[in-house]
Design a protein around this motif. Sequence first.
Motif, PDB file in Angstrom:
ATOM      1  N   TYR A   1      -7.157 -20.006   7.683  1.00  0.00           N
ATOM      2  CA  TYR A   1      -7.732 -21.363   7.614  1.00  0.00           C
ATOM      3  C   TYR A   1      -6.644 -22.368   7.233  1.00  0.00           C
ATOM      4  O   TYR A   1      -6.486 -23.418   7.857  1.00  0.00           O
ATOM      5  CB  TYR A   1      -8.867 -21.376   6.597  1.00  0.00           C
ATOM      6  CG  TYR A   1      -9.374 -22.749   6.234  1.00  0.00           C
ATOM      7  CD1 TYR A   1     -10.158 -23.472   7.123  1.00  0.00           C
ATOM      8  CD2 TYR A   1      -9.066 -23.318   4.992  1.00  0.00           C
ATOM      9  CE1 TYR A   1     -10.631 -24.740   6.790  1.00  0.00           C
ATOM     10  CE2 TYR A   1      -9.539 -24.584   4.651  1.00  0.00           C
ATOM     11  CZ  TYR A   1     -10.317 -25.283   5.547  1.00  0.00           C
ATOM     12  OH  TYR A   1     -10.771 -26.539   5.225  1.00  0.00           O
TER      13      TYR A   1
ATOM     14  N   SER B   1      -4.109 -22.924   9.993  1.00  0.00           N
ATOM     15  CA  SER B   1      -4.614 -23.804  11.064  1.00  0.00           C
ATOM     16  C   SER B   1      -4.638 -25.260  10.613  1.00  0.00           C
ATOM     17  O   SER B   1      -4.341 -26.168  11.381  1.00  0.00           O
ATOM     18  CB  SER B   1      -6.002 -23.349  11.533  1.00  0.00           C
ATOM     19  OG  SER B   1      -6.967 -23.542  10.510  1.00  0.00           O
TER      20      SER B   1
ATOM     21  N   ARG C   1     -14.834 -20.838   8.741  1.00  0.00           N
ATOM     22  CA  ARG C   1     -15.103 -19.432   9.077  1.00  0.00           C
ATOM     23  C   ARG C   1     -14.878 -19.276  10.553  1.00  0.00           C
ATOM     24  O   ARG C   1     -15.235 -20.178  11.317  1.00  0.00           O
ATOM     25  CB  ARG C   1     -16.580 -19.112   8.832  1.00  0.00           C
ATOM     26  CG  ARG C   1     -16.855 -18.704   7.442  1.00  0.00           C
ATOM     27  CD  ARG C   1     -18.302 -18.347   7.309  1.00  0.00           C
ATOM     28  NE  ARG C   1     -18.565 -18.038   5.916  1.00  0.00           N
ATOM     29  CZ  ARG C   1     -19.516 -17.223   5.503  1.00  0.00           C
ATOM     30  NH1 ARG C   1     -20.317 -16.660   6.363  1.00  0.00           N
ATOM     31  NH2 ARG C   1     -19.684 -16.991   4.230  1.00  0.00           N
ATOM     32  N   GLN C   2     -14.333 -18.151  10.981  1.00  0.00           N
ATOM     33  CA  GLN C   2     -14.140 -18.034  12.418  1.00  0.00           C
ATOM     34  C   GLN C   2     -14.968 -16.913  13.030  1.00  0.00           C
ATOM     35  O   GLN C   2     -15.360 -15.974  12.344  1.00  0.00           O
ATOM     36  CB  GLN C   2     -12.674 -17.892  12.778  1.00  0.00           C
ATOM     37  CG  GLN C   2     -11.899 -16.836  12.048  1.00  0.00           C
ATOM     38  CD  GLN C   2     -10.421 -16.841  12.409  1.00  0.00           C
ATOM     39  OE1 GLN C   2      -9.981 -17.569  13.294  1.00  0.00           O
ATOM     40  NE2 GLN C   2      -9.658 -16.016  11.759  1.00  0.00           N
ATOM     41  N   THR C   3     -15.220 -17.071  14.327  1.00  0.00           N
ATOM     42  CA  THR C   3     -15.917 -16.039  15.084  1.00  0.00           C
ATOM     43  C   THR C   3     -15.066 -15.746  16.323  1.00  0.00           C
ATOM     44  O   THR C   3     -14.095 -16.457  16.593  1.00  0.00           O
ATOM     45  CB  THR C   3     -17.305 -16.530  15.554  1.00  0.00           C
ATOM     46  OG1 THR C   3     -17.110 -17.656  16.430  1.00  0.00           O
ATOM     47  CG2 THR C   3     -18.198 -16.937  14.401  1.00  0.00           C
ATOM     48  N   ILE C   4     -15.461 -14.748  17.097  1.00  0.00           N
ATOM     49  CA  ILE C   4     -14.727 -14.402  18.322  1.00  0.00           C
ATOM     50  C   ILE C   4     -14.639 -15.623  19.245  1.00  0.00           C
ATOM     51  O   ILE C   4     -13.602 -15.917  19.816  1.00  0.00           O
ATOM     52  CB  ILE C   4     -15.469 -13.257  19.075  1.00  0.00           C
ATOM     53  CG1 ILE C   4     -15.505 -11.990  18.222  1.00  0.00           C
ATOM     54  CG2 ILE C   4     -14.864 -13.006  20.449  1.00  0.00           C
ATOM     55  CD1 ILE C   4     -14.252 -11.189  18.212  1.00  0.00           C
TER      56      ILE C   4
ATOM     57  N   SER D   1     -15.096 -18.811  18.460  1.00  0.00           N
ATOM     58  CA  SER D   1     -14.770 -20.081  17.846  1.00  0.00           C
ATOM     59  C   SER D   1     -13.816 -19.836  16.676  1.00  0.00           C
ATOM     60  O   SER D   1     -14.219 -19.788  15.532  1.00  0.00           O
ATOM     61  CB  SER D   1     -16.105 -20.677  17.380  1.00  0.00           C
ATOM     62  OG  SER D   1     -15.921 -21.906  16.799  1.00  0.00           O
ATOM     63  N   ASP D   2     -12.535 -19.647  17.026  1.00  0.00           N
ATOM     64  CA  ASP D   2     -11.604 -19.305  15.955  1.00  0.00           C
ATOM     65  C   ASP D   2     -10.895 -20.556  15.422  1.00  0.00           C
ATOM     66  O   ASP D   2     -11.038 -21.648  15.954  1.00  0.00           O
ATOM     67  CB  ASP D   2     -10.629 -18.202  16.393  1.00  0.00           C
ATOM     68  CG  ASP D   2      -9.802 -18.603  17.590  1.00  0.00           C
ATOM     69  OD1 ASP D   2      -9.560 -19.815  17.773  1.00  0.00           O
ATOM     70  OD2 ASP D   2      -9.390 -17.718  18.347  1.00  0.00           O
ATOM     71  N   TYR D   3     -10.128 -20.361  14.346  1.00  0.00           N
ATOM     72  CA  TYR D   3      -9.459 -21.501  13.690  1.00  0.00           C
ATOM     73  C   TYR D   3      -8.557 -22.260  14.654  1.00  0.00           C
ATOM     74  O   TYR D   3      -8.493 -23.486  14.639  1.00  0.00           O
ATOM     75  CB  TYR D   3      -8.609 -21.014  12.508  1.00  0.00           C
ATOM     76  CG  TYR D   3      -9.393 -20.452  11.354  1.00  0.00           C
ATOM     77  CD1 TYR D   3     -10.605 -21.007  10.972  1.00  0.00           C
ATOM     78  CD2 TYR D   3      -8.906 -19.374  10.627  1.00  0.00           C
ATOM     79  CE1 TYR D   3     -11.320 -20.489   9.896  1.00  0.00           C
ATOM     80  CE2 TYR D   3      -9.605 -18.848   9.553  1.00  0.00           C
ATOM     81  CZ  TYR D   3     -10.812 -19.410   9.195  1.00  0.00           C
ATOM     82  OH  TYR D   3     -11.506 -18.896   8.137  1.00  0.00           O
ATOM     83  N   GLU D   4      -7.823 -21.493  15.478  1.00  0.00           N
ATOM     84  CA  GLU D   4      -6.865 -22.122  16.394  1.00  0.00           C
ATOM     85  C   GLU D   4      -7.613 -23.056  17.355  1.00  0.00           C
ATOM     86  O   GLU D   4      -7.207 -24.197  17.568  1.00  0.00           O
ATOM     87  CB  GLU D   4      -6.128 -21.011  17.170  1.00  0.00           C
ATOM     88  CG  GLU D   4      -5.009 -21.465  18.062  1.00  0.00           C
ATOM     89  CD  GLU D   4      -3.767 -21.961  17.306  1.00  0.00           C
ATOM     90  OE1 GLU D   4      -3.527 -21.534  16.164  1.00  0.00           O
ATOM     91  OE2 GLU D   4      -3.047 -22.805  17.881  1.00  0.00           O
ATOM     92  N   LYS D   5      -8.748 -22.549  17.861  1.00  0.00           N
ATOM     93  CA  LYS D   5      -9.506 -23.336  18.843  1.00  0.00           C
ATOM     94  C   LYS D   5     -10.103 -24.592  18.201  1.00  0.00           C
ATOM     95  O   LYS D   5      -9.998 -25.695  18.731  1.00  0.00           O
ATOM     96  CB  LYS D   5     -10.616 -22.447  19.413  1.00  0.00           C
ATOM     97  CG  LYS D   5     -11.394 -23.060  20.548  1.00  0.00           C
ATOM     98  CD  LYS D   5     -12.281 -21.994  21.167  1.00  0.00           C
ATOM     99  CE  LYS D   5     -13.369 -22.610  22.009  1.00  0.00           C
ATOM    100  NZ  LYS D   5     -14.336 -21.603  22.450  1.00  0.00           N
TER     101      LYS D   5
END
Length: 240
Positions: A123, A126, A77-80, A82-86
Amino acid sequence: MNQSRSVVITGANGFVGKNVGKFLSKNGFHVIGLVRKGNEKSINFARVISSDTLSENNLVSKIKGSSALLHFIGQGRQTIDSDYEKVNVSLTKNVIKLCKKARIKKIIYISGLGVDKSSTLGYFISKYKAEQEIIHSGLDYTILRASYIIGKDDPLSKNLQRQIKKGKVMIPGSGNYRFQPIFVGDVAKVMIKSIMENSFSNKILDLAGPQTVSYNTFVRQFIGVKKIEIKKIDFKHNDW
Ligand SMILES: NC(=O)c1ccc[n+]([C@@H]2O[C@H](COP(=O)([O-])OP(=O)(O)OC[C@H]3O[C@@H](n4cnc5c(N)ncnc54)[C@H](OP(=O)(O)O)[C@@H]3O)[C@@H](O)[C@H]2O)c1
């Protein structure tokens, strides 16, 4: 210390990290667990080192010469912030650099069942990108494309338990989509083979259990005889 039995686990305090780490420890491996700062006390089966970015200079000497790194950091799951790319891609790049600096020749990574170059979901994209970083790293790799991993306290079971307590279980979408759950104890055995056996070298393998079930069936079996309302919800719903 027998170097071929010394391994590093990133995401050591996650569901898979804890279960695999314990299993490896019990089976004669020396395990070093990498966790984010503040989570050091959450594991007791390994020597623990804290690291937030996996690029800190002092990390290298502490893990140097280990025989394999099991990269279990990941997020679905991603947040502002902590996104998938990071998380799924950039941290994998850091882990590859870390392996090279620490002369760790083997990396084992858990990707997702069905990931490929035509993936369209964030997801999966990534995970594909992370796989590509690993494949082109020059490190020996085993990439395991996992279906849902189940076991005591796995995130899905915990989520379903929580919903059952509230008396209502949500099924996103039709619930007809199918998966092949695999027991975390079996995953741990595959990890040992991936570390030890040449036949697992530079391979991408599916990691799936023996039975295919629809999510509907899985949920109904999970609920058992309890009287619980089942509600179909939109896939984008956030409350399930
Ligand atoms: N479980 C499954 O069914 C399944 C299926 C397919 C693939 N996978 C993959 O298998 C791997 C392990 O899954 P899991 O079920 O053990 O997941 P999990 O319980 O959510 O654990 C994920 C781990 O990643 C760490 N992490 C997340 N974001 C991070 C960040 N920004 N920086 C550093 N660490 C971070 C977490 O650390 P904190 O504890 O500090 O948050 C945790 O240790 C993941 O890559 C996942 O995508 C799992």
